[in-house]
Design a protein around this motif. Structure first.
Motif, PDB file in Angstrom:
ATOM      1  N   HIS A  56       0.840  -1.197   0.000  1.00  0.00           N
ATOM      2  CA  HIS A  56       0.000   0.000   0.000  1.00  0.00           C
ATOM      3  C   HIS A  56       0.875   1.247   0.000  1.00  0.00           C
ATOM      4  O   HIS A  56       1.842   1.339   0.762  1.00  0.00           O
ATOM      5  N   PRO A  57       0.572   2.228  -0.852  1.00  0.00           N
ATOM      6  CA  PRO A  57       1.422   3.427  -0.955  1.00  0.00           C
ATOM      7  C   PRO A  57       1.525   4.241   0.342  1.00  0.00           C
ATOM      8  O   PRO A  57       2.495   4.969   0.532  1.00  0.00           O
ATOM      9  N   ALA A  58       0.518   4.097   1.227  1.00  0.00           N
ATOM     10  CA  ALA A  58       0.520   4.904   2.456  1.00  0.00           C
ATOM     11  C   ALA A  58       1.204   4.206   3.633  1.00  0.00           C
ATOM     12  O   ALA A  58       1.347   4.803   4.708  1.00  0.00           O
ATOM     13  N   LYS A  59       1.645   2.982   3.437  1.00  0.00           N
ATOM     14  CA  LYS A  59       2.183   2.169   4.537  1.00  0.00           C
ATOM     15  C   LYS A  59       3.309   2.868   5.303  1.00  0.00           C
ATOM     16  O   LYS A  59       3.282   2.971   6.527  1.00  0.00           O
ATOM     17  N   LYS A  60       4.295   3.379   4.569  1.00  0.00           N
ATOM     18  CA  LYS A  60       5.464   3.957   5.223  1.00  0.00           C
ATOM     19  C   LYS A  60       5.142   5.280   5.926  1.00  0.00           C
ATOM     20  O   LYS A  60       5.644   5.562   7.007  1.00  0.00           O
ATOM     21  N   THR A  61       4.301   6.094   5.306  1.00  0.00           N
ATOM     22  CA  THR A  61       3.932   7.379   5.908  1.00  0.00           C
ATOM     23  C   THR A  61       3.134   7.165   7.184  1.00  0.00           C
ATOM     24  O   THR A  61       3.372   7.833   8.202  1.00  0.00           O
ATOM     25  N   PHE A  62       2.196   6.231   7.147  1.00  0.00           N
ATOM     26  CA  PHE A  62       1.389   5.942   8.341  1.00  0.00           C
ATOM     27  C   PHE A  62       2.263   5.361   9.453  1.00  0.00           C
ATOM     28  O   PHE A  62       2.087   5.696  10.625  1.00  0.00           O
ATOM     29  N   GLN A  63       3.201   4.490   9.080  1.00  0.00           N
ATOM     30  CA  GLN A  63       4.130   3.937  10.077  1.00  0.00           C
ATOM     31  C   GLN A  63       4.928   5.062  10.731  1.00  0.00           C
ATOM     32  O   GLN A  63       5.071   5.108  11.959  1.00  0.00           O
ATOM     33  N   ALA A  64       5.426   5.969   9.912  1.00  0.00           N
ATOM     34  CA  ALA A  64       6.238   7.074  10.427  1.00  0.00           C
ATOM     35  C   ALA A  64       5.449   7.945  11.402  1.00  0.00           C
ATOM     36  O   ALA A  64       5.943   8.317  12.477  1.00  0.00           O
ATOM     37  N   LEU A  65       4.218   8.273  11.032  1.00  0.00           N
ATOM     38  CA  LEU A  65       3.374   9.096  11.904  1.00  0.00           C
ATOM     39  C   LEU A  65       3.086   8.394  13.224  1.00  0.00           C
ATOM     40  O   LEU A  65       3.156   8.995  14.297  1.00  0.00           O
ATOM     41  N   ARG A  66       2.775   7.091  13.154  1.00  0.00           N
ATOM     42  CA  ARG A  66       2.468   6.330  14.369  1.00  0.00           C
ATOM     43  C   ARG A  66       3.669   6.285  15.316  1.00  0.00           C
ATOM     44  O   ARG A  66       3.544   6.499  16.512  1.00  0.00           O
ATOM     45  N   ILE A  67       4.842   6.018  14.753  1.00  0.00           N
ATOM     46  CA  ILE A  67       6.056   5.948  15.575  1.00  0.00           C
ATOM     47  C   ILE A  67       6.339   7.302  16.223  1.00  0.00           C
ATOM     48  O   ILE A  67       6.668   7.379  17.407  1.00  0.00           O
ATOM     49  N   PHE A  68       6.187   8.381  15.441  1.00  0.00           N
ATOM     50  CA  PHE A  68       6.468   9.724  15.954  1.00  0.00           C
ATOM     51  C   PHE A  68       5.460  10.132  17.025  1.00  0.00           C
ATOM     52  O   PHE A  68       5.841  10.626  18.092  1.00  0.00           O
ATOM     53  N   VAL A  69       4.178   9.926  16.749  1.00  0.00           N
ATOM     54  CA  VAL A  69       3.119  10.322  17.697  1.00  0.00           C
ATOM     55  C   VAL A  69       3.295   9.618  19.044  1.00  0.00           C
ATOM     56  O   VAL A  69       3.091  10.214  20.105  1.00  0.00           O
ATOM     57  N   ASN A  70       3.697   8.363  19.017  1.00  0.00           N
ATOM     58  CA  ASN A  70       3.809   7.576  20.256  1.00  0.00           C
ATOM     59  C   ASN A  70       5.236   7.520  20.808  1.00  0.00           C
ATOM     60  O   ASN A  70       5.487   6.794  21.777  1.00  0.00           O
ATOM     61  N   ASN A  71       6.152   8.267  20.168  1.00  0.00           N
ATOM     62  CA  ASN A  71       7.545   8.330  20.636  1.00  0.00           C
ATOM     63  C   ASN A  71       8.135   6.924  20.817  1.00  0.00           C
ATOM     64  O   ASN A  71       8.852   6.644  21.786  1.00  0.00           O
ATOM     65  N   GLU A  72       7.814   6.029  19.881  1.00  0.00           N
ATOM     66  CA  GLU A  72       8.114   4.607  20.058  1.00  0.00           C
ATOM     67  C   GLU A  72       9.603   4.286  20.160  1.00  0.00           C
ATOM     68  O   GLU A  72       9.995   3.369  20.875  1.00  0.00           O
TER      69      GLU A  72
END
Length: 308
Positions: A197-213
């Motif tokens: 899916h074209p959005a996979k990497k962008t969504f992963q990046a946002l999730r990691i950043f938002v949750n300070n993973e």
């Protein structure tokens, strides 16, 4: 909602080398798959399972209660691993498990905004009560340069510049599907025809950043190493290169000292003076059988360390 199958279940539990009387921690309760298998192996031992999601805690408690009462669920982030256990009077443990996969029971709930497969608000917070930073705030308020850096650093997204630019030109962006459409417009047609899916990497990046993973994982792993008893082990299941890098760096940090480099140059074999040892030299990957059954297992790797 997609059925959740625990990744590398048999391997991660086996590598913990569970003692029936031991104390174990599952830092990522999720839907309780790994916790259940640990609990089944305990007699007078105790399992502590951590999660910050109220629904995960509710479902996990019901699942674990059906097995035995030798467990407690601790509500919180595994960033606070030592503090959560100290409240229970626990300062040493025999084993710790981290499954870093996004297996939260809410992950496929549209209202949580994690998935590019469902339309919902841009949220992505694992802890919606205490975390005030949403994906919507990042997408709508951060600068183009900051967005580009986030997508590149946490998602390895090669189209980060055009995605960041188009987001800034399309504000406000309120929903997951709106963001998906912007991402698609930011890529060449040949990229959209690929299986991923074209959005996979962008969504992963946002999730990691938002949750300070990334920072949370670093801090928690170091706490976990401090908590281990001699012969105690930590099993970590990673899913992307950023997690792998952290695990490799921290494990190397505690298993290889400056003195070890000197000892390695000697013509005789001398035992390392480090406190920890790698149980496996290379991470374990899913078998062909598991790969065929569970698509989530394709990027999974299991890393194991033991206190001497």
């Amino acid at each position: 909602m997609e059925q959740h199958i625990p990744v590398l279940l048999a391997e991660s539990i086996e590598m913990l080398n569970i003692k029936p009387t031991g104390i174990y921690v599952d830092c990522t309760l999720g839907r309780g798959g790994h916790s259940s298998e640990i609990l089944k192996r305990l007699t007078s031992g105790k399992l502590y399972s951590i999660d910050q999601d109220p629904t995960a805690i509710e479902e996990g408690k019901a699942r674990l209660t059906a097995i035995s009462n030798n467990f407690e669920i601790l509500e919180g982030n595994f960033l606070n691993l030592e503090a959560l256990l100290s409240i229970k009077g626990v300062f040493e443990v025999d084993g710790i498990l981290y499954d870093l996969g996004v297996s939260s029971p809410q992950f496929d709930v549209p209202e949580r905004g994690f998935s590019y497969r469902f339309d919902g608000p841009l949220d992505m917070r694992m802890d919606p009560v205490n975390n005030l930073l949403t994906a919507a705030k990042v997408v709508n308020e951060y600068s183009e340069e900051d967005l580009k850096k986030i997508f590149w650093t946490y998602g390895d997204e090669k189209f980060a510049p055009s995605i960041a630019r188009n987001i800034c030109n399309s504000r406000p962006v309120n929903t997951t599907f709106e963001l998906v459409e912007i991402i698609k417009r930011s890529m060449p047609q040949k990229e959209l025809k690929k299986p991923k899916h074209p959005a996979k990497k962008t969504f992963q990046a946002l999730r990691i950043f938002v949750n300070n993973e990334i920072e949370v994982l670093k801090d928690s792993l170091r706490q976990g190493l401090n908590l281990l008893k001699p012969q105690g082990r930590i099993s970590v299941i990673t899913f992307h290169s950023l997690e792998e890098k952290i695990v490799k760096e921290i494990f190397k940090e505690v298993t290889v000292s400056e003195q070890d480099h000197f000892l390695a140059s000697l013509p005789i074999e001398v035992e390392s003076n480090s406190q920890f040892r790698l149980v496996i030299k290379k991470p374990i990957k899913a078998t062909t059988t598991e790969l065929n059954k569970n698509r989530r297992s394709h990027s999974a790797k299991l890393w194991v360390i033991e206190k001497k």
